[in-house]
Structure formats: C-alpha cells, structure tokens
Design an enzyme around this catalytic site. Sequence first.
Site, PDB file in Angstrom:
ATOM      1  N   ASP A  21      33.064  17.472  37.537  1.00  0.00           N
ATOM      2  CA  ASP A  21      33.455  18.674  36.803  1.00  0.00           C
ATOM      3  C   ASP A  21      32.293  19.671  36.756  1.00  0.00           C
ATOM      4  O   ASP A  21      31.127  19.280  36.818  1.00  0.00           O
ATOM      5  CB  ASP A  21      33.879  18.281  35.382  1.00  0.00           C
ATOM      6  CG  ASP A  21      34.714  19.363  34.707  1.00  0.00           C
ATOM      7  OD1 ASP A  21      35.138  20.307  35.398  1.00  0.00           O
ATOM      8  OD2 ASP A  21      34.931  19.248  33.486  1.00  0.00           O
ATOM      9  N   HIS A  38      33.376  25.405  44.328  1.00  0.00           N
ATOM     10  CA  HIS A  38      34.104  24.285  44.945  1.00  0.00           C
ATOM     11  C   HIS A  38      33.507  23.921  46.312  1.00  0.00           C
ATOM     12  O   HIS A  38      33.452  22.745  46.664  1.00  0.00           O
ATOM     13  CB  HIS A  38      35.594  24.613  45.058  1.00  0.00           C
ATOM     14  CG  HIS A  38      36.258  24.783  43.720  1.00  0.00           C
ATOM     15  ND1 HIS A  38      36.097  23.876  42.699  1.00  0.00           N
ATOM     16  CD2 HIS A  38      37.070  25.765  43.224  1.00  0.00           C
ATOM     17  CE1 HIS A  38      36.783  24.288  41.634  1.00  0.00           C
ATOM     18  NE2 HIS A  38      37.372  25.435  41.927  1.00  0.00           N
ATOM     19  N   LEU A 132      30.635   1.633  52.658  1.00  0.00           N
ATOM     20  CA  LEU A 132      31.105   2.225  51.404  1.00  0.00           C
ATOM     21  C   LEU A 132      32.616   2.436  51.437  1.00  0.00           C
ATOM     22  O   LEU A 132      33.163   2.990  52.388  1.00  0.00           O
ATOM     23  CB  LEU A 132      30.401   3.576  51.176  1.00  0.00           C
ATOM     24  CG  LEU A 132      30.811   4.312  49.887  1.00  0.00           C
ATOM     25  CD1 LEU A 132      30.293   3.592  48.640  1.00  0.00           C
ATOM     26  CD2 LEU A 132      30.299   5.755  49.901  1.00  0.00           C
TER      27      LEU A 132
END
Length: 242
Positions: A21, A38, A132
């Site tokens: 956020d 963004h 990962l």
Amino acid sequence: MEREISGEILNIPEHVAVIMDGNGRWAKKRHLPRNFGHSEGAKAIERACENADELGIKYLTVYAFSTENWKRSVEEVTGIMNIFRKYLVDSIERSNRENMRVRIIGKREGLPEDIIEKMRNLENATAGNTGLQFTVAINYGGRDELTRAVKKIADKYKKNELELDDITEALISKNLDTWELPEPDLLIRTSGELRTSNFLPWQIAYTEFYFTDILWPDFDMENFIAAIRYYNKRERRFGGVR
Ligand code: IPE
Ligand code: IPE
Ligand code: MG
C-alpha cells in the site's frame, strides 16, 4: 529456517504475505500522477522477489489489486491494468531465469480477456520452477474467494459427491485459491494503515502482523529485514500456552 544475514541469525518465515500500500501517496508527495506510483510499485515487486529469494523465504504472496479497487477512476484502473499487461509478459523470462514459479489468485471473471490469457501463460511457463513460489493477488477479495469456495462445495454436495460431514476446515482450505500454499507466517502492510482490507481473511487467522509507515515503492531489503526481526520477537502460541 535459520539464516545468517550480515552477521545476524534470523529465523526466516516460510510464507510472507504483503499488502503493498502507499503507491498513490508516494506519487502525490512528488506531485506526480498516481499511476507513476503504481509503476514504481511494480519495480518494488521485482525487488521484493529478489530480496525474498535471497533471504530464503519460500513463499511470497502480494496483494496487487482488490475486488474493491474497481471503485477508483477509469484512468487509474486502466493504468494499473496496463502495468499488469507489461508485468505478466516481462515476468516470464525473468522468472525462468530465477527459477521462480508465479501463481495468480483472485477472480478471473471481470478481468479483460487478454489479461486472463497472459496470466495463464505466465503460470504455465513457470509451473515447473522450484525456487521462490510467488503469488500475485489480482482482482482478489477474501470474501469473494470464500463465496466462490462455498459455491464449489455446495455444487459437489448437490451432486452427491460430498456428505455434510465431509465439510471440514481442511476441505474449505482446499477450495480456496491458495489451496497449494501454506498459511502465511508473517503479513506485512506498508504505508501506515492498520487494517487487512479483505486480504486472505481465512488464511491469516494465526499470522503475525507487521505494519510499517514506509510507502510500498520505497520498500527495500532493510525494511524486509526489519519485518523479519520483528517476527523473530513474536512468540507464536496458536492458542496454546508456553
Ligand atoms: C496500493 O497503493 C496499490 C493498489 C491498491 C492498487 P494505493 O494506490 O492504495 O496507494 P495509496 O493508499 O492511495 O497511497
Ligand atoms: C489494499 O489497499 C489493496 C491492495 C494493496 C491491492 P487499498 O489502498 O485498496 O486499501 P484501503 O482502501 O486502504 O483499505
Ligand atoms: Mg491504498
């Protein structure tokens, strides 16, 4: 798993979830349009994957777009969708180079067809990777995920494929989008908000929470280690007594 990071022994959580956020506020501080935030946020995702891998985290799950984020302006939503388009395509080569597997969770319905196609391509292209295990939540809402799970279970019950007593917590978990993932050990939320905003409500029942004021585009290795240090101080009791 214990790991030495610059002389310090850290107990590394297996699964870290992140509510990324603060992209909008990061841009606003610089008098830039929100979509700049963004784009920087997308770069911070790549960095977080590299850092998670280096730290020895096995599962990283990030919240990129919620079922509630459609409330934003058409301009912002279009900008975010364009970032996904680029990210989903560019990630194939990078993920394969790094042996990273990518999964996408959330509701496919309602997303543009070409994005759904790109998601499938990325998932298929990285399905064999054993490094990962990276999961991106796009058009994800925990309540929506649970509603879809209830419908799947009800449908099997209706077709007599299930009995009432077969409906257990384990069965519900297996019908969620996260069915292949362990539950998160640590949840990080950046930007100072102290809420979970419909992210993984079922899965985080016993997760440790770490909140930081850092805005997501600024989140770096040092912040990641600070979160793990905090996690190391927590005593996880899972309802028992120690
Ligand atoms: C998080 O950053 C990214 C998304 C929700 C898509 P925000 O866009 O929510 O940033 P703030 O909270 O407005 O600063
Ligand atoms: C949560 O952030 C969603 C994502 C990070 C994708 P929001 O910015 O949408 O959440 P609220 O509005 O602060 O609860
Ligand atoms: Mg926000």
